[in-house]
Design an enzyme around this catalytic site. Structure first.
Site, mmCIF file in Angstrom:
data_model
loop_
_atom_site.group_PDB
_atom_site.id
_atom_site.type_symbol
_atom_site.label_atom_id
_atom_site.label_comp_id
_atom_site.label_asym_id
_atom_site.label_seq_id
_atom_site.Cartn_x
_atom_site.Cartn_y
_atom_site.Cartn_z
ATOM 1 N N GLU A 127 -10.640 32.829 -88.935
ATOM 2 C CA GLU A 127 -10.321 33.515 -87.678
ATOM 3 C C GLU A 127 -11.233 33.020 -86.550
ATOM 4 O OE1 GLU A 127 -10.718 34.890 -90.684
ATOM 5 O OE2 GLU A 127 -8.679 35.538 -91.071
ATOM 6 N N GLU A 139 -26.986 38.378 -89.716
ATOM 7 C CA GLU A 139 -27.698 39.611 -90.084
ATOM 8 C C GLU A 139 -26.659 40.642 -90.487
ATOM 9 O OE1 GLU A 139 -30.116 40.721 -86.731
ATOM 10 O OE2 GLU A 139 -31.161 38.784 -86.703
ATOM 11 N N GLY A 149 -0.521 27.192 -115.622
ATOM 12 C CA GLY A 149 0.018 28.401 -116.250
ATOM 13 C C GLY A 149 -1.094 29.273 -116.806
ATOM 14 N N GLU A 208 -19.848 29.740 -92.585
ATOM 15 C CA GLU A 208 -19.984 28.849 -91.407
ATOM 16 C C GLU A 208 -18.825 29.048 -90.422
ATOM 17 O OE1 GLU A 208 -21.801 25.112 -91.651
ATOM 18 O OE2 GLU A 208 -22.784 25.536 -93.559
ATOM 19 N N GLY A 213 -22.370 38.986 -87.905
ATOM 20 C CA GLY A 213 -21.780 37.925 -88.728
ATOM 21 C C GLY A 213 -21.005 36.994 -87.824
ATOM 22 N N ILE A 224 -28.210 33.899 -96.666
ATOM 23 C CA ILE A 224 -28.947 32.647 -96.514
ATOM 24 C C ILE A 224 -28.727 31.762 -97.740
ATOM 25 C CG2 ILE A 224 -31.171 31.604 -95.912
ATOM 26 C CD1 ILE A 224 -30.031 33.825 -93.963
ATOM 27 N N THR A 225 -27.978 30.692 -97.547
ATOM 28 C CA THR A 225 -27.743 29.738 -98.624
ATOM 29 C C THR A 225 -29.085 29.121 -99.026
ATOM 30 O OG1 THR A 225 -25.512 29.252 -97.856
ATOM 31 C CG2 THR A 225 -26.568 27.561 -99.206
HETATM 32 N N1 CAA Z 1 -22.454 23.875 -79.018
HETATM 33 C C1 CAA Z 1 -23.489 24.135 -78.191
HETATM 34 N N2 CAA Z 1 -23.606 25.287 -77.520
HETATM 35 C C2 CAA Z 1 -22.641 26.208 -77.653
HETATM 36 C C3 CAA Z 1 -21.523 26.000 -78.475
HETATM 37 C C4 CAA Z 1 -21.462 24.769 -79.182
HETATM 38 N N3 CAA Z 1 -20.453 24.497 -80.017
HETATM 39 N N4 CAA Z 1 -20.745 27.086 -78.422
HETATM 40 C C5 CAA Z 1 -21.320 27.931 -77.588
HETATM 41 N N5 CAA Z 1 -22.478 27.425 -77.122
HETATM 42 C C6 CAA Z 1 -23.446 28.027 -76.212
HETATM 43 C C7 CAA Z 1 -23.039 27.868 -74.806
HETATM 44 O O1 CAA Z 1 -24.180 27.392 -74.104
HETATM 45 C C8 CAA Z 1 -22.687 29.257 -74.313
HETATM 46 O O2 CAA Z 1 -23.252 29.440 -73.084
HETATM 47 P P1 CAA Z 1 -22.450 29.127 -71.705
HETATM 48 O O3 CAA Z 1 -21.772 30.415 -71.366
HETATM 49 O O4 CAA Z 1 -23.527 28.737 -70.784
HETATM 50 O O5 CAA Z 1 -21.471 28.021 -71.982
HETATM 51 C C9 CAA Z 1 -23.384 30.190 -75.292
HETATM 52 O O6 CAA Z 1 -23.587 29.423 -76.478
HETATM 53 C C10 CAA Z 1 -22.521 31.376 -75.653
HETATM 54 O O7 CAA Z 1 -21.292 30.918 -76.088
HETATM 55 P P2 CAA Z 1 -20.036 31.899 -76.238
HETATM 56 O O8 CAA Z 1 -19.877 32.695 -74.989
HETATM 57 O O9 CAA Z 1 -18.895 31.079 -76.704
HETATM 58 O O10 CAA Z 1 -20.570 32.887 -77.396
HETATM 59 P P3 CAA Z 1 -19.839 34.048 -78.150
HETATM 60 O O11 CAA Z 1 -20.790 35.154 -78.313
HETATM 61 O O12 CAA Z 1 -18.515 34.346 -77.529
HETATM 62 O O13 CAA Z 1 -19.653 33.438 -79.638
HETATM 63 C C11 CAA Z 1 -18.537 32.329 -81.441
HETATM 64 C C12 CAA Z 1 -18.928 32.363 -79.956
HETATM 65 C C13 CAA Z 1 -17.758 31.046 -81.562
HETATM 66 C C14 CAA Z 1 -17.705 33.517 -81.867
HETATM 67 C C15 CAA Z 1 -19.830 32.264 -82.299
HETATM 68 O O14 CAA Z 1 -20.512 33.490 -82.308
HETATM 69 C C16 CAA Z 1 -19.559 31.856 -83.738
HETATM 70 O O15 CAA Z 1 -19.409 30.677 -84.028
HETATM 71 N N6 CAA Z 1 -19.493 32.844 -84.655
HETATM 72 C C17 CAA Z 1 -19.453 32.528 -86.092
HETATM 73 C C18 CAA Z 1 -20.842 32.409 -86.620
HETATM 74 C C19 CAA Z 1 -20.907 31.614 -87.876
HETATM 75 O O16 CAA Z 1 -20.244 30.603 -88.060
HETATM 76 N N7 CAA Z 1 -21.797 32.052 -88.769
HETATM 77 C C20 CAA Z 1 -22.030 31.348 -89.997
HETATM 78 C C21 CAA Z 1 -23.483 31.429 -90.323
HETATM 79 S S1 CAA Z 1 -24.087 30.237 -91.484
HETATM 80 C C22 CAA Z 1 -23.411 30.660 -92.958
HETATM 81 O O17 CAA Z 1 -22.254 30.822 -93.077
HETATM 82 C C23 CAA Z 1 -24.247 30.785 -94.175
HETATM 83 C C24 CAA Z 1 -24.632 29.502 -94.759
HETATM 84 O O18 CAA Z 1 -25.812 29.258 -94.973
HETATM 85 C C25 CAA Z 1 -23.603 28.571 -95.233
#
Ligand code: CAA
Length: 381
Positions: free
Chosen positions: A368, A127, A340, A364, A131, A158-159
Site C-alpha cells: 500500500e 516504532e 498438491g 521496507e 510504521g 529491527i532486522t
Molecule cells: N528520498 C529522499 N528524501 C525523501 C524521500 C526520498 N525517497 N521521500 C521523502 N523524502 C523527504 C523529503 O525531503 C520530504 O520533504 P519535502 O517536503 O521537503 O520534499 C520529507 O522527506 C517528507 O516527505 P513526505 O512528505 O513524503 O513524508 P510522509 O510523512 O508523507 O511519508 C512515506 C512518506 C512514503 C509514507 C514514508 O513515511 C514511508 O516510506 N513509509 C514507509 C516506511 C517504511 O518503509 N518502513 C520500513 C522500515 S524498515 C523495515 O521494514 C525493517 C527492516 O529492517 C527490513
C-alpha cells in the site's frame, strides 16, 4: 539498448549462485525450523566477500554496482531468503548510509569491519506507533551539551537487531516539524543502554532475527551523528529507495525458487498415467509464473541501473518492490498448488517459500505504501 548481461555481471550472478547452493541452501531449512539466526550462512557470506559486495573497494568491499549486487542478492535469496534479507539490510540500509552520508572518518572507522562481515549492520526506523507513518517516530534525541545526543526510546522490527554491531538509528531532535525534526545516528550495540528487547516469532524468514531495540539514555558522541541534524528523514527515505531494490531481489529469488521447484515436481509427478507437466492447467501456472518473474526482474534491473547512474529512482524502486513481492506471493501460492498435498508439508521447500514470500509485501514499506509513493510521483508528473 542491450538486454544481455556483460561477462562480468554473468560471473557475479553465477558465482553467487554457486556459493549460495553450496553454503546457504543446505542450511536454509534447518535455520527456519529452529528459528535460529543464519549464523553459519552470514559467516560464509563474510568469508566469500558477499557481506561487502556493494561497499567501495577503498573500504575493503568489492565495489559492485547496484545491478551486480541485485543479481547476487536474488541468487542468495533463491537459496535462503533469511540470509537474503540479512545481507540486504546490512548493505542497503546500514553500509549504504555510511557510503552516502558518512564523513571520511566515519567511513574509515566502520566500513572495513562491515565489508569483511566481522560486523553486521542494522537499521532502526519503525516504532510501536510509527510504521507506515515513519515520520511520526518519537524516540528522543536530546543534546548532551558537547555536540552529542542522548537517545531514549524503543524501536521495533529491527532486522538482525540482536546480532548487529552497528545500527543506523533515527530519532527526534526537534518537535517543531514532523519530518524535518529527525536525525540519523550511528549507534554501536555494545554501548551502555542499548538493549535488544522482544524477539518476534515469525511466520517466515525465521532464520533472520527481528527484534525490538531499547535505547535507555544512550550517549551518542558528536562523531556519530550521521549527516545533518534534523535532516535524517531524507536519509531514512533515501536508504529505503535502495533497500526496496534489495527486498525486490529477495522476492525475485523466492519466486525463482518456486518456479524451479514446480517445474521439477511437475515433470516427476505422474497422475492419470502421465507427468502432471503435460496438463495444460499446470502449464498455464508455470507460464504465468515465468512471465511475472521476467517482468519483476526487468523492473529491478531498471531501478538498479538508474541507481548506478546516480539518477532518481524512488518511483522505479517502489515499482520493482511492489511487483516483485506480489510475484513472490503469487509464485509461492501456485508452487504449493502444483505440489498438491505434498506442497502443504515440510517435505518440500515450497511450504517455506510460501511463508517467506508473505513478508516481502510488508517490510521496507507495504504494498500500500509503494502504491502511495508511485501515485505521488505519477501525480507530480
Ligand atoms: N528520498 C529522499 N528524501 C525523501 C524521500 C526520498 N525517497 N521521500 C521523502 N523524502 C523527504 C523529503 O525531503 C520530504 O520533504 P519535502 O517536503 O521537503 O520534499 C520529507 O522527506 C517528507 O516527505 P513526505 O512528505 O513524503 O513524508 P510522509 O510523512 O508523507 O511519508 C512515506 C512518506 C512514503 C509514507 C514514508 O513515511 C514511508 O516510506 N513509509 C514507509 C516506511 C517504511 O518503509 N518502513 C520500513 C522500515 S524498515 C523495515 O521494514 C525493517 C527492516 O529492517 C527490513
Amino acid at each position: 539498448m542491450d538486454f544481455d548481461l556483460s561477462d562480468d555481471l554473468i560471473a557475479v550472478r553465477d558465482g553467487a549462485r554457486e556459493f549460495a547452493e553450496r553454503e546457504l541452501l543446505p542450511r536454509a531449512a534447518a535455520s527456519d525450523e529452529a528459528e535460529a539466526f543464519v549464523e553459519a550462512q552470514w559467516k560464509a557470506c563474510g568469508e566469500a566477500g558477499w557481506a561487502g559486495m556493494s561497499i567501495p573497494e577503498a573500504y575493503g568491499g568489492q565495489g559492485l554496482s547496484a545491478v551486480a549486487t541485485s543479481l547476487a542478492l536474488a541468487e542468495l535469496s533463491r537459496a535462503c531468503a533469511a540470509t537474503g534479507v540479512t545481507v540486504s539490510v546490512h548493505l542497503g540500509l546500514c553500509s549504504a548510509a555510511l557510503v552516502r552520508w558518512g564523513n571520511e572518518e566515519q567511513r574509515r572507522r566502520y566500513l572495513p569491519r562491515l565489508a569483511s562481515g566481522e560486523w553486521l549492520g542494522a537499521y532502526a526506523l519503525s516504532e510501536a506507533g510509527s510504521g507506515s507513518d515513519a515520520a511520526a517516530l518519537r524516540c528522543a534525541a536530546t543534546p548532551d551539551g558537547a555536540g552529542g545526543f542522548v537517545l531514549d526510546g524503543s524501536k521495533l522490527w529491527i532486522t538482525s537487531g540482536d546480532h548487529a554491531n552497528l545500527v543506523v538509528v533515527f530519532a527526534r531532535t526537534s518537535n517543531e516539524s514532523k519530518a524535518k525534526g529527525i536525525t540519523a545516528f550511528l549507534v554501536e550495540t555494545s554501548w551502555p543502554g542499548v538493549q535488544p528487547g522482544k524477539k518476534e516469532k515469525k511466520m517466515g524468514i525465521r532464520g533472520s532475527s527481528t527484534v525490538e531495540m531499547r535505547l535507555d539514555r544512550v550517549r551518542v558522541p558528536a562523531a556519530n551523528v550521521l549527516g545533518e541534524v534534523n535532516q535524517g528523514f531524507s536519509v531514512a527515505m533515501g536508504l529505503l529507495d535502495g533497500g526496496r531494490i534489495g527486498i525486490a531481489c529477495q522476492a525475485l529469488g523466492i519466486a525463482q525458487a518456486c518456479l524451479e521447484a514446480s517445474v521439477k515436481y511437475a515433470k516427476e509427478r505422474e497422475q492419470f498415467g502421465q507427468p502432471i507437466a503435460s496438463f495444460e492447467s499446470i502449464q498455464w501456472k508455470l507460464a504465468e509464473m515465468a512471465l511475472r518473474i521476467d517482468a519483476a526482474r526487468l523492473l529491478i534491473l531498471r531501478a538498479a541501473w538508474l541507481k548506478d547512474q546516480g539518477r532518481p529512482h524512488t518511483r522505479e524502486a517502489s515499482m520493482a518492490k511492489l511487483d516483485a513481492s506480489r510475484t513472490a506471493d503469487f509464485c509461492a501460492k501456485e508452487a504449493v498448488q502444483v505440489h498438491g498435498g505434498a506442497g502443504y508439508t515440510k517435505e518440500f521447500p515450497v511450504e517455506r517459500y510460501f511463508r517467506d514470500a508473505r513478508i516481502t509485501e510488508i517490510y521496507e514499506g507495504t504494498t500500500e505504501i509503494q502504491n502511495l509513493v508511485i501515485a505521488r510521483e505519477v501525480l507530480r508528473g
